[in-house]
Design an enzyme around this catalytic site. Sequence first.
Site, PDB file in Angstrom:
ATOM      1  N   GLU A  58      -1.142  -5.653 -11.754  1.00 36.40           N
ATOM      2  CA  GLU A  58      -2.310  -5.201 -10.996  1.00 36.40           C
ATOM      3  C   GLU A  58      -3.276  -4.406 -11.871  1.00 36.40           C
ATOM      4  O   GLU A  58      -4.494  -4.583 -11.771  1.00 36.40           O
ATOM      5  CB  GLU A  58      -1.891  -4.296  -9.824  1.00 36.40           C
ATOM      6  CG  GLU A  58      -0.948  -4.955  -8.847  1.00 36.40           C
ATOM      7  CD  GLU A  58       0.521  -4.658  -9.122  1.00 36.40           C
ATOM      8  OE1 GLU A  58       1.268  -4.470  -8.159  1.00 36.40           O
ATOM      9  OE2 GLU A  58       0.906  -4.606 -10.319  1.00 36.40           O
ATOM     10  N   CYS A  89      -0.244   1.625  -9.015  1.00 32.57           N
ATOM     11  CA  CYS A  89      -1.187   0.524  -8.819  1.00 32.57           C
ATOM     12  C   CYS A  89      -1.977   0.694  -7.527  1.00 32.57           C
ATOM     13  O   CYS A  89      -3.174   0.414  -7.483  1.00 32.57           O
ATOM     14  CB  CYS A  89      -0.452  -0.808  -8.834  1.00 32.57           C
ATOM     15  SG  CYS A  89       0.259  -1.186 -10.462  1.00 32.57           S
TER      16      CYS A  89
END
Length: 147
Positions: A58, A89
């Site tokens: 991510e 993330c």
Amino acid sequence: MINPFTDEYFMKKALQEAEMAFEKGEIPVGAIIVVNNTVIARSHNLTELLNDVTAHAEMQAITAAANYLGGKYLKDCALYVTLEPCQMCAGALYWSQISKMVFGASDEHRGYQKLGTQLHPKTVVKRGVLAHEASELMRRFFAEKRK
């Protein structure tokens, strides 16, 4: 006319990234970012290769998408990721103001939901897209590590 650009279509592309991570010995998580049905960023975990705990799929995708767009906000973008994001993330996704996040498998131990991390209030979340495929890839990876 049927729209071919479904959440499943894009999650399959994220799964291809996860397979690439698997082949490199990385935890098999893949991510893509899409705007207007166009993939603008693709990535997979690179924590082992880069020796960097922040090199999650991510995080790599957020950076690539921001570079592509020329700005730090990912409004009108969608992230497709094979595993529920961790709190790191999720925090980055919060600050990016991403409009939509779709994930496959839940992470019941380290996922952002379990840890109580919040996404941006305007972020739409869809869970469980191709979850079986994403979970199976993770099971296969860890089974091979334990041999």
